[in-house]
Design a protein around this motif. Structure first.
Motif, PDB file in Angstrom:
ATOM      1  N   LEU A  97       0.840  -1.205   0.000  1.00 48.52           N
ATOM      2  CA  LEU A  97       0.000   0.000   0.000  1.00 48.52           C
ATOM      3  C   LEU A  97       0.875   1.254   0.000  1.00 48.52           C
ATOM      4  CD1 LEU A  97      -2.881  -0.850   2.519  1.00 48.52           C
ATOM      5  CD2 LEU A  97      -2.832  -1.119   0.039  1.00 48.52           C
TER       6      LEU A  97
ATOM      7  N   GLU B 187       3.633   6.210   5.958  1.00 47.79           N
ATOM      8  CA  GLU B 187       2.404   5.660   5.372  1.00 47.79           C
ATOM      9  C   GLU B 187       2.023   4.360   6.074  1.00 47.79           C
ATOM     10  OE1 GLU B 187       0.196   6.237   2.277  1.00 47.79           O
ATOM     11  OE2 GLU B 187       0.677   8.023   3.433  1.00 47.79           O
TER      12      GLU B 187
ATOM     13  N   TRP C  92      -1.428   3.552   8.166  1.00 51.55           N
ATOM     14  CA  TRP C  92      -2.289   2.426   7.756  1.00 51.55           C
ATOM     15  C   TRP C  92      -2.430   1.407   8.896  1.00 51.55           C
ATOM     16  CZ3 TRP C  92      -5.620   2.196   4.051  1.00 51.55           C
ATOM     17  CH2 TRP C  92      -5.393   2.739   2.790  1.00 51.55           C
TER      18      TRP C  92
ATOM     19  N   HIS D  28      -5.565   2.181  12.045  1.00 51.12           N
ATOM     20  CA  HIS D  28      -6.885   2.720  11.690  1.00 51.12           C
ATOM     21  C   HIS D  28      -6.847   3.976  10.825  1.00 51.12           C
ATOM     22  CE1 HIS D  28      -8.624   0.018  14.669  1.00 51.12           C
ATOM     23  NE2 HIS D  28      -7.855   0.532  15.611  1.00 51.12           N
ATOM     24  N   GLY D  29      -5.648   4.407  10.412  1.00 53.63           N
ATOM     25  CA  GLY D  29      -5.583   5.682   9.682  1.00 53.63           C
ATOM     26  C   GLY D  29      -5.638   6.872  10.624  1.00 53.63           C
TER      27      GLY D  29
ATOM     28  N   SER E 280      -4.329   9.879  12.985  1.00 53.27           N
ATOM     29  CA  SER E 280      -3.193  10.790  12.900  1.00 53.27           C
ATOM     30  C   SER E 280      -2.344  10.742  14.172  1.00 53.27           C
ATOM     31  CB  SER E 280      -3.684  12.217  12.677  1.00 53.27           C
ATOM     32  OG  SER E 280      -4.534  12.599  13.740  1.00 53.27           O
TER      33      SER E 280
ATOM     34  N   ASP F 238      -7.309  12.949  13.673  1.00 56.45           N
ATOM     35  CA  ASP F 238      -8.016  12.894  12.398  1.00 56.45           C
ATOM     36  C   ASP F 238      -7.921  11.456  11.873  1.00 56.45           C
ATOM     37  OD1 ASP F 238      -9.393  13.737  10.154  1.00 56.45           O
ATOM     38  OD2 ASP F 238      -7.556  14.245   9.054  1.00 56.45           O
ATOM     39  N   VAL F 239      -8.819  11.105  10.967  1.00 57.64           N
ATOM     40  CA  VAL F 239      -8.753   9.821  10.243  1.00 57.64           C
ATOM     41  C   VAL F 239      -8.707  10.176   8.773  1.00 57.64           C
ATOM     42  CG1 VAL F 239      -9.935   7.650   9.738  1.00 57.64           C
ATOM     43  CG2 VAL F 239     -10.106   8.634  12.021  1.00 57.64           C
ATOM     44  N   ASP F 240      -7.580   9.850   8.109  1.00 55.57           N
ATOM     45  CA  ASP F 240      -7.499  10.255   6.699  1.00 55.57           C
ATOM     46  C   ASP F 240      -7.657   9.086   5.740  1.00 55.57           C
ATOM     47  OD1 ASP F 240      -5.081   8.967   6.804  1.00 55.57           O
ATOM     48  OD2 ASP F 240      -3.865  10.689   6.202  1.00 55.57           O
ATOM     49  N   ARG F 241      -7.975   7.891   6.279  1.00 54.25           N
ATOM     50  CA  ARG F 241      -8.214   6.706   5.437  1.00 54.25           C
ATOM     51  C   ARG F 241      -8.815   5.611   6.321  1.00 54.25           C
ATOM     52  NH1 ARG F 241      -1.996   6.046   4.303  1.00 54.25           N
ATOM     53  NH2 ARG F 241      -2.146   8.218   4.915  1.00 54.25           N
ATOM     54  N   PRO F 242      -9.477   4.610   5.736  1.00 55.25           N
ATOM     55  CA  PRO F 242      -9.976   3.506   6.563  1.00 55.25           C
ATOM     56  C   PRO F 242      -8.843   2.508   6.794  1.00 55.25           C
ATOM     57  CG  PRO F 242     -10.700   3.221   4.309  1.00 55.25           C
ATOM     58  CD  PRO F 242      -9.853   4.462   4.323  1.00 55.25           C
ATOM     59  N   GLY F 243      -8.114   2.687   7.871  1.00 57.30           N
ATOM     60  CA  GLY F 243      -6.893   1.898   8.090  1.00 57.30           C
ATOM     61  C   GLY F 243      -7.160   0.528   8.682  1.00 57.30           C
TER      62      GLY F 243
END
Ligand SMILES: Cc1ncc(COP(=O)(O)O)c(C=O)c1O
Length: 386
Positions: A66, A203, A207, A210-211, A213, A229-234
Motif C-alpha cells: 500500500l 504511510e 495504515w 486505523h488511519g 493521525s 483525524d482519520v485520513d483513510r480507513p486503516g
C-alpha cells in the motif's frame, strides 16, 4: 516420548519472562515505549533508517505494498515456492500476484523467470529469502532498477542473512520480517517493516493504526490532546508493548541464536553427507550466509521405496518431527484457479515439490537432539532404499 525432537520450538528463558512481566506490571500494555524502542533497535540491527513494528509479517507485506502505491490493475511477481501470505498480501492490496518459478540451487526466485514476466503492469517484485538464504539480491535489484519497479523483500525467514555486500532487509525499497513462534526471533506473533524511505515508513504507520493521525499512547498520556483525524480507513496491525518487550530480548540474542542454528546446519551437512538418496542444502560460503531458519533436504524418490510422506512418518516413528516447506502455490486450488496463467509451467518448483522435507533446526536443540536426528535420518534412509 520425552526424547522426541519436535520440528521447532522457540528459545525463551527467564530474560523474556522478566521483560514481559515488567510490561504487564507497568500500566501500559498496548503500543508504546517498548514498541518504539524495539523499532529503533531493530532498524539499527538490520541497517535501515526506519522500522515499523506490526502484528505479523503478512501485515508488513500488505502495508509495504500500500505504501508503495500498489493497487488494482497492478501486477506483483512472487515465487511459487513460498508461504501463501506472500501472494495473499498482493491480493489484499487489490493487485494481481504473478507466480514465477525458482532457480534450482536454493529454490529462490529466479531472476531470469522474473525478467520474462515483467510487463507494463508490473509494479513490484517480492523475492523470498527461502529457508534463510538470500534470493539473488544483486540481479534482482538490478532488474528492478532497470525497469523502474519496486523491490519488496519477504525476509520472514531471515535474521540475519547476507550475500556478498547485501544484507537481508537492506536490498529492497522495503522489507518485511516475521516474528512468528518458530522464526529466527519471536514475539509469539509479530512482524516488522523496514525501509530507508521516511514516506513509506510514515504511510505504513498510519495504515497500521486505523488511519489515525495520532496513536493511543499519545492520546492517553497525562495532559495529551485526545483529538485525532482519520485520513483513510486503516487497519489494526500495530504491535503491543508485551510483544515488543519479548522481541527486544530476542533481538539482543539474535547473533547467538543464529550461531546455534549455523552449528546445527554444519553438523547435519557433515554427518548426513554421502547418503545417496538425500540431497542436502548448499552450505554457507565465506560471503553467503544463511540464517538457517530451515534445513530443507530433498529426497531422491526415484531410488527409494517410500514417498516423502512415508519418509516423514518413519522419522516420526523414530522420534523426529519434520515439516514441509513449501507446497508450491500453484499446487493449491485458489492459485491454480485464479492466478496461474494459461500454459504457465513451473518445472523447477514441480521437480522439488514432492521431495522437500525440513529437518528440526532450532537453537534450543542440544548435541543429543542433533545426534538423534542424524541417527534417525540415516536409519530411515537405509530402510527406504530400493
Ligand atoms: C515466506 C513467508 N512469508 C510470510 C510469512 C508470514 O509471516 P507471519 O506469520 O508473521 O504473518 C511466512 C510465515 O511463515 C513465511 O514463511
Amino acid at each position: 516420548m520425552s526424547d522426541y525432537v519436535p520440528f521447532a520450538e522457540p528459545t525463551l528463558d527467564e530474560a523474556e519472562i522478566d521483560a514481559v512481566t515488567r510490561v504487564l506490571r507497568s500500566g501500559w500494555v498496548s503500543t508504546g515505549v517498548e514498541a518504539d524502542s524495539f523499532e529503533k533497535e531493530f532498524a539499527n540491527y538490520v541497517g535501515t533508517r526506519h522500522a515499523v513494528a506490526l502484528n505479523s509479517c503478512t501485515a508488513a507485506l500488505h502495508l509495504a505494498l500500500l505504501a508503495l502505491g500498489i493497487g488494482p490493475g497492478d501486477e506483483v511477481i512472487v515465487p511459487t515456492i513460498t508461504f501463501t501470505a506472500t501472494a495473499a498480501a498482493v491480493v489484499h492490496a487489490g493487485a494481481t500476484p504473478v507466480l514465477a518459478d525458482v532457480e534450482p540451487v536454493h529454490l529462490t526466485l529466479d531472476p531470469e523467470q522474473v525478467e520474462k514476466l515483467i510487463g507494463k503492469r508490473t509494479k513490484a517484485v517480492v523475492p523470498v529469502h527461502f529457508t534463510g538464504r538470500m534470493a539473488s539480491p544483486g540481479p534482482l535489484r538490478e532488474l528492478c532498477d532497470q525497469h523502474g519497479i519496486a523491490l519488496l523483500e519477504d525476509a520472514a525467514h531471515t535474521l540475519p542473512a547476507s550475500d556478498g555486500p547485501y544484507r537481508a532487509g537492506q536490498v529492497g525499497d522495503v522489507s518485511a520480517f516475521s516474528f512468528f513462534a518458530t522464526k529466527p526471533i519471536t514475539t509469539a506473533e509479530g512482524g516488522m517493516l523496514c525501509t530507508d524511505d521516511s514516506r513509506i515508513a510514515e504511510e505504513a504507520r498510519v495504515w497500521s493504526l486505523h488511519g489515525l493521525s495520532r496513536g493511543a499512547v499519545n492520546r492517553y498520556r497525562p495532559g495529551a490532546r485526545a483529538a485525532y483525524d482519520v485520513d483513510r480507513p486503516g487497519f489494526k496491525y500495530n504491535m503491543s508493548d508485551v510483544q515488543a518487550a519479548l522481541g527486544r530480548v530476542q533481538l539482543a540474542k539474535a547473533d547467538r541464536l543464529h550461531a546455534a542454528r549455523t552449528t546445527i546446519a554444519e553438523t547435519y551437512l557433515r554427518e548426513l553427507d554421502g547418503l545417496p538418496n538425500l540431497r542436502l542444502p548448499a552450505p554457507d560460503t565465506a560471503d553467503n550466509l544463511s540464517s538457517w531458519y530451515l534445513f530443507p533436504v530433498q529426497l531422491r524418490l526415484e531410488n527409494m521405496q517410500a514417498d516423502r510422506d512415508a519418509f516423514r512418518d518413519e522419522l516420526h516413528e523414530l522420534g523426529v518431527g519434520t515439516s514441509v516447506h513449501f507446497v508450491p502455490l500453484h499446487h493449491f486450488s485458489w492459485y491454480a484457479e485464479n492466478v496461474v496463467r494459461d500454459g504457465q509451467r513451473f518445472p523447477v518448483a514441480d521437480a522439488a515439490a514432492g521431495r522437500l522435507l525440513s529437518l528440526p533446526i532450532f537453537p534450543a536443540m542440544d548435541d543429543g537432539a542433533v545426534e538423534r536426528v542424524v541417527t534417525a535420518v540415516r536409519k530411515a534412509h537405509e530402510g527406504t532404499r530400493s
